[in-house]
Design a protein around this motif. Structure first.
Motif, PDB file in Angstrom:
ATOM      1  N   PHE A  51      -0.031   0.195 -15.292  1.00 41.42           N
ATOM      2  CA  PHE A  51       1.427   0.113 -15.317  1.00 41.42           C
ATOM      3  C   PHE A  51       1.948   1.400 -15.905  1.00 41.42           C
ATOM      4  CE2 PHE A  51       5.508  -0.763 -17.212  1.00 41.42           C
ATOM      5  CZ  PHE A  51       6.142  -1.462 -16.213  1.00 41.42           C
ATOM      6  N   PRO A  52       2.824   2.155 -15.266  1.00 42.31           N
ATOM      7  CA  PRO A  52       3.648   1.817 -14.118  1.00 42.31           C
ATOM      8  C   PRO A  52       3.188   2.411 -12.780  1.00 42.31           C
ATOM      9  CG  PRO A  52       4.637   3.671 -15.220  1.00 42.31           C
ATOM     10  CD  PRO A  52       3.351   3.337 -15.968  1.00 42.31           C
ATOM     11  N   LEU A  53       2.049   3.143 -12.750  1.00 42.83           N
ATOM     12  CA  LEU A  53       1.675   3.795 -11.489  1.00 42.83           C
ATOM     13  C   LEU A  53       1.264   2.803 -10.410  1.00 42.83           C
ATOM     14  CD1 LEU A  53      -0.206   7.022 -12.578  1.00 42.83           C
ATOM     15  CD2 LEU A  53       2.057   6.796 -11.601  1.00 42.83           C
ATOM     16  N   ILE A  54       0.411   1.832 -10.739  1.00 45.78           N
ATOM     17  CA  ILE A  54      -0.053   0.878  -9.727  1.00 45.78           C
ATOM     18  C   ILE A  54       0.903  -0.312  -9.675  1.00 45.78           C
ATOM     19  CG2 ILE A  54      -1.933  -0.630  -9.004  1.00 45.78           C
ATOM     20  CD1 ILE A  54      -3.858   1.369 -10.467  1.00 45.78           C
ATOM     21  N   ALA A  55       0.987  -1.051 -10.763  1.00 46.74           N
ATOM     22  CA  ALA A  55       1.899  -2.198 -10.824  1.00 46.74           C
ATOM     23  C   ALA A  55       3.189  -1.738 -11.484  1.00 46.74           C
ATOM     24  CB  ALA A  55       1.263  -3.343 -11.603  1.00 46.74           C
ATOM     25  N   GLY A  56       3.904  -0.883 -10.802  1.00 48.24           N
ATOM     26  CA  GLY A  56       5.127  -0.323 -11.350  1.00 48.24           C
ATOM     27  C   GLY A  56       6.369  -1.005 -10.821  1.00 48.24           C
ATOM     28  N   PRO A  57       7.517  -0.477 -11.182  1.00 46.90           N
ATOM     29  CA  PRO A  57       8.767  -1.101 -10.756  1.00 46.90           C
ATOM     30  C   PRO A  57       8.916  -1.155  -9.239  1.00 46.90           C
ATOM     31  CG  PRO A  57       9.162   1.009 -11.821  1.00 46.90           C
ATOM     32  CD  PRO A  57       7.738   0.667 -12.037  1.00 46.90           C
ATOM     33  N   PHE A  94       0.837  -1.200   0.000  1.00 48.92           N
ATOM     34  CA  PHE A  94       0.000   0.000   0.000  1.00 48.92           C
ATOM     35  C   PHE A  94       0.868   1.245   0.000  1.00 48.92           C
ATOM     36  CE2 PHE A  94      -2.553   3.299   2.089  1.00 48.92           C
ATOM     37  CZ  PHE A  94      -3.688   3.272   1.298  1.00 48.92           C
ATOM     38  N   ALA A  95       1.932   1.239   0.795  1.00 46.99           N
ATOM     39  CA  ALA A  95       2.834   2.390   0.860  1.00 46.99           C
ATOM     40  C   ALA A  95       3.577   2.579  -0.459  1.00 46.99           C
ATOM     41  CB  ALA A  95       3.821   2.224   2.010  1.00 46.99           C
ATOM     42  N   VAL A  96       4.011   1.483  -1.064  1.00 46.61           N
ATOM     43  CA  VAL A  96       4.777   1.580  -2.317  1.00 46.61           C
ATOM     44  C   VAL A  96       3.867   1.983  -3.480  1.00 46.61           C
ATOM     45  CG1 VAL A  96       6.117   0.255  -4.008  1.00 46.61           C
ATOM     46  CG2 VAL A  96       6.572  -0.010  -1.571  1.00 46.61           C
ATOM     47  N   ILE A  97       2.696   1.376  -3.563  1.00 51.74           N
ATOM     48  CA  ILE A  97       1.755   1.710  -4.643  1.00 51.74           C
ATOM     49  C   ILE A  97       1.272   3.146  -4.489  1.00 51.74           C
ATOM     50  CG2 ILE A  97      -0.527   1.204  -5.631  1.00 51.74           C
ATOM     51  CD1 ILE A  97       0.016  -1.767  -4.839  1.00 51.74           C
ATOM     52  N   ASP A  98       1.007   3.574  -3.260  1.00 48.48           N
ATOM     53  CA  ASP A  98       0.608   4.941  -2.921  1.00 48.48           C
ATOM     54  C   ASP A  98      -0.570   5.418  -3.781  1.00 48.48           C
ATOM     55  OD1 ASP A  98       0.644   7.368  -1.593  1.00 48.48           O
ATOM     56  OD2 ASP A  98       2.156   8.231  -2.922  1.00 48.48           O
ATOM     57  N   ILE A  99      -1.650   4.663  -3.786  1.00 47.78           N
ATOM     58  CA  ILE A  99      -2.813   5.009  -4.603  1.00 47.78           C
ATOM     59  C   ILE A  99      -3.435   6.330  -4.162  1.00 47.78           C
ATOM     60  CG2 ILE A  99      -4.509   3.667  -3.289  1.00 47.78           C
ATOM     61  CD1 ILE A  99      -4.399   4.074  -7.127  1.00 47.78           C
ATOM     62  N   ILE A 100      -3.379   6.635  -2.872  1.00 54.55           N
ATOM     63  CA  ILE A 100      -3.906   7.914  -2.384  1.00 54.55           C
ATOM     64  C   ILE A 100      -3.082   9.056  -2.963  1.00 54.55           C
ATOM     65  CG2 ILE A 100      -4.422   9.292  -0.321  1.00 54.55           C
ATOM     66  CD1 ILE A 100      -6.129   6.714  -0.582  1.00 54.55           C
ATOM     67  N   SER A 123       6.450  -1.454  -6.932  1.00 53.24           N
ATOM     68  CA  SER A 123       5.623  -2.533  -6.376  1.00 53.24           C
ATOM     69  C   SER A 123       6.099  -3.899  -6.857  1.00 53.24           C
ATOM     70  CB  SER A 123       4.141  -2.320  -6.719  1.00 53.24           C
ATOM     71  OG  SER A 123       3.953  -2.208  -8.102  1.00 53.24           O
ATOM     72  N   LEU A 124       6.595  -3.982  -8.089  1.00 53.86           N
ATOM     73  CA  LEU A 124       7.047  -5.278  -8.600  1.00 53.86           C
ATOM     74  C   LEU A 124       8.330  -5.734  -7.905  1.00 53.86           C
ATOM     75  CD1 LEU A 124       6.246  -4.921 -12.419  1.00 53.86           C
ATOM     76  CD2 LEU A 124       4.859  -5.950 -10.618  1.00 53.86           C
ATOM     77  N   THR A 125       9.272  -4.818  -7.703  1.00 58.19           N
ATOM     78  CA  THR A 125      10.491  -5.201  -6.984  1.00 58.19           C
ATOM     79  C   THR A 125      10.176  -5.489  -5.514  1.00 58.19           C
ATOM     80  OG1 THR A 125      11.043  -2.860  -6.763  1.00 58.19           O
ATOM     81  CG2 THR A 125      12.177  -4.073  -8.482  1.00 58.19           C
ATOM     82  N   THR A 126       9.205  -4.767  -4.954  1.00 60.67           N
ATOM     83  CA  THR A 126       8.769  -5.033  -3.580  1.00 60.67           C
ATOM     84  C   THR A 126       8.205  -6.451  -3.473  1.00 60.67           C
ATOM     85  OG1 THR A 126       8.297  -2.706  -3.191  1.00 60.67           O
ATOM     86  CG2 THR A 126       7.239  -4.274  -1.721  1.00 60.67           C
ATOM     87  N   ILE A 174       0.443 -10.286  -9.602  1.00 61.65           N
ATOM     88  CA  ILE A 174       0.446 -11.707  -9.248  1.00 61.65           C
ATOM     89  C   ILE A 174       1.325 -12.515 -10.223  1.00 61.65           C
ATOM     90  CG2 ILE A 174      -0.990 -13.786  -9.094  1.00 61.65           C
ATOM     91  CD1 ILE A 174      -3.158 -11.972  -7.781  1.00 61.65           C
ATOM     92  N   LEU A 175       1.245 -12.187 -11.509  1.00 68.52           N
ATOM     93  CA  LEU A 175       2.109 -12.874 -12.475  1.00 68.52           C
ATOM     94  C   LEU A 175       3.575 -12.598 -12.169  1.00 68.52           C
ATOM     95  CD1 LEU A 175       0.318 -12.470 -15.930  1.00 68.52           C
ATOM     96  CD2 LEU A 175       0.776 -14.588 -14.690  1.00 68.52           C
ATOM     97  N   PHE A 176       3.878 -11.341 -11.849  1.00 65.62           N
ATOM     98  CA  PHE A 176       5.263 -10.985 -11.570  1.00 65.62           C
ATOM     99  C   PHE A 176       5.753 -11.657 -10.296  1.00 65.62           C
ATOM    100  CE2 PHE A 176       8.949  -8.301 -10.683  1.00 65.62           C
ATOM    101  CZ  PHE A 176       9.479  -8.177 -11.949  1.00 65.62           C
ATOM    102  N   LEU A 177       4.855 -11.869  -9.359  1.00 61.35           N
ATOM    103  CA  LEU A 177       5.198 -12.561  -8.116  1.00 61.35           C
ATOM    104  C   LEU A 177       5.738 -13.962  -8.426  1.00 61.35           C
ATOM    105  CD1 LEU A 177       5.115 -12.513  -4.993  1.00 61.35           C
ATOM    106  CD2 LEU A 177       2.777 -13.363  -5.141  1.00 61.35           C
ATOM    107  N   PHE A 178       5.099 -14.630  -9.387  1.00 61.53           N
ATOM    108  CA  PHE A 178       5.505 -15.989  -9.745  1.00 61.53           C
ATOM    109  C   PHE A 178       6.628 -16.022 -10.781  1.00 61.53           C
ATOM    110  CE2 PHE A 178       1.220 -16.805  -8.083  1.00 61.53           C
ATOM    111  CZ  PHE A 178       1.496 -17.860  -7.229  1.00 61.53           C
ATOM    112  N   LEU A 179       6.566 -15.127 -11.764  1.00 59.11           N
ATOM    113  CA  LEU A 179       7.464 -15.223 -12.912  1.00 59.11           C
ATOM    114  C   LEU A 179       8.521 -14.130 -12.988  1.00 59.11           C
ATOM    115  CD1 LEU A 179       4.700 -15.911 -15.604  1.00 59.11           C
ATOM    116  CD2 LEU A 179       6.072 -17.605 -14.394  1.00 59.11           C
ATOM    117  N   GLY A 180       8.454 -13.148 -12.108  1.00 59.96           N
ATOM    118  CA  GLY A 180       9.280 -11.949 -12.221  1.00 59.96           C
ATOM    119  C   GLY A 180      10.761 -12.177 -12.365  1.00 59.96           C
TER     120      GLY A 180
END
Length: 193
Positions: free
Chosen positions: A111-117, A16-22, A119-122, A52-58
């Motif tokens: 991408f890249p604001l929500i599922a960006g680098p 939530f902190a990394v995505i920072d949607i607010i 959040s993906l590296t996180t 979720i895909l990046f979690l498995f395949l990243g």
């Protein structure tokens, strides 16, 4: 497969902190003005699927194309940096005519604001510490929050007003710049060690 609520809450808060949607509300409002409508469901779903895909395949996907996680994060830092410059300076770097409701929902929103680098590296970091099912629940919970924020951004705009949005936009632009610089600095060191 047992869920650990402590892990879920921790992973949720970190994402939530990394995505920072607010903090991205000013960008969302700007995109709505440019394209007229953003498909909140599609943006949330695409972002969730990417995460979720990046979690498995990243890690294996990046290694197949010869890119390490740190290089990926540095490239993402540049994208975030330019988006932040738009917010702070009030300039347009992305061409307006290329955006329609569908493309704006995917790029730059999903991408890249929500599922960006960031959040993906996180996600790759969380995978080293937590059980996979707990991270998936945290991702899904974040996607639900993202959907709610995307759906209510017009109401938030009415409550805050034009001046409030400009102030929030500038403040979060500076914060986004700082995140980009931090992401860049943390990963560029590793590349040259």
């Amino acid at each position: 497969m047992q869920l650990n609520f402590k892990e879920i809450i921790t992973a949720f808060m970190v994402l939530f902190a990394v995505i920072d949607i607010i903090g991205n509300i000013p960008i969302i409002i700007d995109l709505r003005k440019k394209v007229g409508h953003i498909q909140s469901e599609k943006a949330s779903l695409i972002a969730g699927v990417i995460m979720i895909l990046f979690l498995f395949l990243g890690k294996s996907l990046l290694s197949v194309i010869g890119v390490d996680v740190n290089s990926f994060a540095v490239a993402g830092a540049f994208v975030i940096f330019f988006i932040a410059l738009e917010m702070v300076l009030g300039i347009t770097l992305y061409k307006d005519e290329e955006h329609n409701a569908l493309t704006a929902s995917v790029f730059p929103l999903a991408f890249p604001l929500i599922a960006g680098p960031g959040s993906l590296t996180t996600l790759l970091s969380l995978r080293a510490e937590f059980e996979i099912q707990n991270i998936i629940v945290a991702v899904i919970s974040n996607v639900i929050v993202i959907y709610i924020v995307l759906k209510t951004s017009a109401k938030i705009e009415r409550i805050i007003g034009a001046n409030g949005i400009n102030i929030v936009r500038k403040v979060f632009g500076v914060i986004l710049l700082a995140i980009a610089v931090k992401l860049f600095a943390a990963n560029i060191k590793v590349l040259f060690v």
